[in-house]
Write a protein that holds these residues in place. Structure first.
Motif, mmCIF file in Angstrom:
data_model
loop_
_atom_site.group_PDB
_atom_site.id
_atom_site.type_symbol
_atom_site.label_atom_id
_atom_site.label_comp_id
_atom_site.label_asym_id
_atom_site.label_seq_id
_atom_site.Cartn_x
_atom_site.Cartn_y
_atom_site.Cartn_z
ATOM 1 N N TRP A 72 -10.876 52.997 19.607
ATOM 2 C CA TRP A 72 -10.334 54.202 20.224
ATOM 3 C C TRP A 72 -9.116 53.870 21.089
ATOM 4 O O TRP A 72 -8.122 54.601 21.072
ATOM 5 C CB TRP A 72 -11.413 54.874 21.081
ATOM 6 C CG TRP A 72 -10.972 56.140 21.747
ATOM 7 C CD1 TRP A 72 -10.981 57.400 21.224
ATOM 8 C CD2 TRP A 72 -10.473 56.268 23.085
ATOM 9 N NE1 TRP A 72 -10.508 58.301 22.137
ATOM 10 C CE2 TRP A 72 -10.184 57.632 23.293
ATOM 11 C CE3 TRP A 72 -10.226 55.363 24.124
ATOM 12 C CZ2 TRP A 72 -9.678 58.120 24.503
ATOM 13 C CZ3 TRP A 72 -9.713 55.841 25.320
ATOM 14 C CH2 TRP A 72 -9.451 57.204 25.504
ATOM 15 N N TYR A 118 -7.493 50.774 27.127
ATOM 16 C CA TYR A 118 -7.119 52.170 26.931
ATOM 17 C C TYR A 118 -5.682 52.482 27.361
ATOM 18 O O TYR A 118 -5.029 53.341 26.761
ATOM 19 C CB TYR A 118 -8.030 53.096 27.743
ATOM 20 C CG TYR A 118 -9.502 53.007 27.476
ATOM 21 C CD1 TYR A 118 -10.018 52.411 26.321
ATOM 22 C CD2 TYR A 118 -10.412 53.540 28.381
ATOM 23 C CE1 TYR A 118 -11.383 52.344 26.092
ATOM 24 C CE2 TYR A 118 -11.784 53.491 28.160
ATOM 25 C CZ TYR A 118 -12.256 52.883 27.025
ATOM 26 O OH TYR A 118 -13.615 52.813 26.808
ATOM 27 N N TYR A 162 -6.245 56.470 31.497
ATOM 28 C CA TYR A 162 -7.539 57.152 31.426
ATOM 29 C C TYR A 162 -8.458 56.840 32.604
ATOM 30 O O TYR A 162 -9.088 57.746 33.145
ATOM 31 C CB TYR A 162 -8.220 56.818 30.096
ATOM 32 C CG TYR A 162 -8.344 58.011 29.183
ATOM 33 C CD1 TYR A 162 -7.238 58.497 28.485
ATOM 34 C CD2 TYR A 162 -9.556 58.666 29.022
ATOM 35 C CE1 TYR A 162 -7.351 59.592 27.649
ATOM 36 C CE2 TYR A 162 -9.678 59.757 28.189
ATOM 37 C CZ TYR A 162 -8.582 60.223 27.504
ATOM 38 O OH TYR A 162 -8.698 61.318 26.695
ATOM 39 N N ARG A 214 -1.103 59.228 24.959
ATOM 40 C CA ARG A 214 -1.513 57.884 25.377
ATOM 41 C C ARG A 214 -1.342 56.908 24.222
ATOM 42 O O ARG A 214 -0.815 55.796 24.393
ATOM 43 C CB ARG A 214 -2.978 57.907 25.836
ATOM 44 C CG ARG A 214 -3.534 56.541 26.242
ATOM 45 C CD ARG A 214 -5.055 56.546 26.335
ATOM 46 N NE ARG A 214 -5.699 56.757 25.050
ATOM 47 C CZ ARG A 214 -5.895 55.802 24.141
ATOM 48 N NH1 ARG A 214 -5.471 54.566 24.360
ATOM 49 N NH2 ARG A 214 -6.499 56.078 23.005
ATOM 50 N N SER A 254 -1.423 64.366 24.767
ATOM 51 C CA SER A 254 -2.626 64.123 25.554
ATOM 52 C C SER A 254 -3.158 62.720 25.237
ATOM 53 O O SER A 254 -2.456 61.730 25.459
ATOM 54 C CB SER A 254 -3.667 65.208 25.297
ATOM 55 O OG SER A 254 -4.701 65.141 26.257
ATOM 56 N N THR A 255 -4.357 62.601 24.659
ATOM 57 C CA THR A 255 -4.786 61.276 24.191
ATOM 58 C C THR A 255 -3.806 60.771 23.140
ATOM 59 O O THR A 255 -3.511 59.568 23.080
ATOM 60 C CB THR A 255 -6.206 61.345 23.624
ATOM 61 O OG1 THR A 255 -7.111 61.620 24.690
ATOM 62 C CG2 THR A 255 -6.606 60.036 22.966
#
Length: 475
Positions: free
Chosen positions: A142, A373, A204, A179, A175-176
């Motif tokens: 992820w 992340y 995050y 990122r 958003s993510t």
């Protein structure tokens, strides 16, 4: 940026003009992949603005589900990769909606081969984080690995289908997905020629653990009850707009820069004579003040840049307060799932809530998350040296990913690059008044993601050397 064998590149360009048939698409099902496999390949007929394409579903081990869409004819010889939102987990979710954010649509409708992934896990919703429970491999996928694996698998399909690799690659996400865009520039600096980053949730642990827990704790009383409930967002927003709309010289329903908005809500304090829905209690005013401030520790040190911006009140129902018990208020859900299963080096599990977050101790308990992340390192020199171009955009009215983090990153990136003039050679920042998070909800005057088109100016920058001056949709 990416090195291509000349003959392969020429072959790909020559092959892009040739129409493919269903048999050639279905044959991709038999492609042998190192560290993965193809599960299906089928032709999807043209519809609305999209051409007919070969849809390939594949898995990069251990569990990254990938979708690749290859135009059946008139491929432009280029590649477009999309990110995903929230905790992801739903393959192609963005393309099931009407918007372009985190979707393959903007590339496919222009003739690009496109791809996206679920980031390495299946989930029931984008706020479901249970997949990460004691699962560092899934968390790495992820965090960063799914970006490179999606690119690898897509390039294998492109080479097999067209006879050669793509000559240019673009990444788009919000958003993510934003990122992921920053992570791509840092971890894979040679992979993408152009990057579009929207409302990037690039830190995050700082945002979803620290800042979001601050928002929840600020709005919870000693008995565990919510203080500022649904229904007063319009009252607050109207007062803010009345004080700040004209600060930029134009009364247009937009706050051009919330940093210049010193909205004082003291006049709204209840005095015992008003109806409850027409005023604010001292406790409610206290919540808003803490939301505006952002998280601090006992020493008063700011733990995340800024707080909830003035002008974001029309969107509070979705992110902060909810409309009722069954809709909106997504920030507590994100903070809860992230804190239980993704944030800490040792997962606290299902009994943890954002009320448990300790602003003095817990920021130091997330070393794995910071390392795997985050994309907020301002040193993108390797990406810039490789010739990459990046468009970063963020709404000034974003209540879930406060925009001051993006401003802070840009200022630090400029300092690292040797000044803003140097950074502007490769990075263009657009801060958009009145825009909700990723432009999901329409704001004043209808401003939303449909008002934006970063793709056209990025193409002009990459292909013609014309630096973007706007990302507004051309009228």
């Amino acid at each position: 940026m990416r090195s291509l064998i000349l003959s392969a590149g020429l072959l790909a360009l020559a092959g892009s003009a040739q129409a493919r048939d269903a048999a050639e698409c279905e044959a991709l099902h038999n492609t042998a992949l190192q560290g993965g496999f193809v599960s299906s390949a089928r032709v999807v007929e043209a519809s609305e603005s999209l051409p007919a394409y070969c849809e390939v579903r594949a898995t990069a081990l251990p569990a990254i589900s990938i979708e690749v869409r290859l135009p059946m004819e008139n491929w432009n010889g280029k590649y477009y990769q999309a990110g995903c939102g929230g905790f992801c987990g739903i393959l192609g979710r963005a393309d099931a909606a009407a918007g372009w954010v985190n979707a393959m649509k903007p590339g496919l409708e222009r003739g690009y081969a496109t791809a996206t992934s679920d980031s390495g896990h299946h989930a029931l919703s984008v706020v479901d984080a249970g997949w990460a429970d004691a699962n560092p491999h899934a968390e790495r996928d992820w965090g960063w690995r799914s970006i490179g694996e999606t690119h690898r698998v897509a390039q294998a399909m492109i080479e097999r289908f067209y006879g050669g690799g793509s000559e240019q690659a673009i990444f788009q996400g919000c958003s993510t997905g934003g990122r992921m865009a920053h992570v791509a520039a840092l971890r894979y600096p040679d992979m993408f020629d152009g990057i579009i980053s929207g409302a990037p949730a690039m830190d995050y642990p700082g945002l979803v653990a620290t800042a979001s827990s601050w928002l929840v704790q600020s709005n919870t009383d000693a008995d565990g009850n919510t203080i500022l409930k649904p229904g007063k967002d319009k009252l607050i927003g109207d007062a803010v707009m009345a004080q700040c709309d004209g600060l930029d010289g134009a009364e247009d329903g937009l706050i051009s820069d919330p940093r210049q908005c010193p909205a004082d809500l003291a006049a709204l304090q209840c005095d015992g004579t008003q109806a409850e829905d027409t005023c604010l209690t001292p406790d409610e005013l206290g919540v808003i003040a803490k939301w505006r401030q952002g998280p601090v520790n006992k020493a008063g040190e700011q733990l995340y840049p800024g707080g909830i911006p003035a002008g974001s009140e029309p969107f509070w129902w979705l992110w902060l307060t909810g409309k009722d018990e069954n809709s909106g208020g997504l920030i507590p859900a994100f903070a809860t799932g992230f804190g239980r299963y993704m944030a800490f080096d040792d997962d606290p599990g299902e009994n943890w809530t954002p009320l448990d977050f300790d602003f003095d101790r817990d920021p130091d308990r997330m070393s794995f998350a910071y390392a795997n992340y985050n994309g907020d390192n301002p040193d993108i020199s390797a990406f810039r040296e490789a010739g990459g171009k990046m468009i970063v955009w963020h709404g000034w009215a974003d209540a879930i990913v406060p925009p001051l983090k993006t401003v802070d990153w840009y200022e630090k990136a400029a300092e690292t690059a040797g000044g803003e003039d140097a950074l502007k050679e490769d990075v263009a920042l657009f801060m958009i008044p009145g825009l909700d998070h990723c432009g999901l909800l329409p704001g004043p005057g209808g401003v939303s993601q449909n008002s934006l088109d970063p793709m056209t100016p990025l193409e002009a920058w990459l292909n013609d050397g014309v630096r973007p001056e706007s990302i507004a949709v051309s009228q």
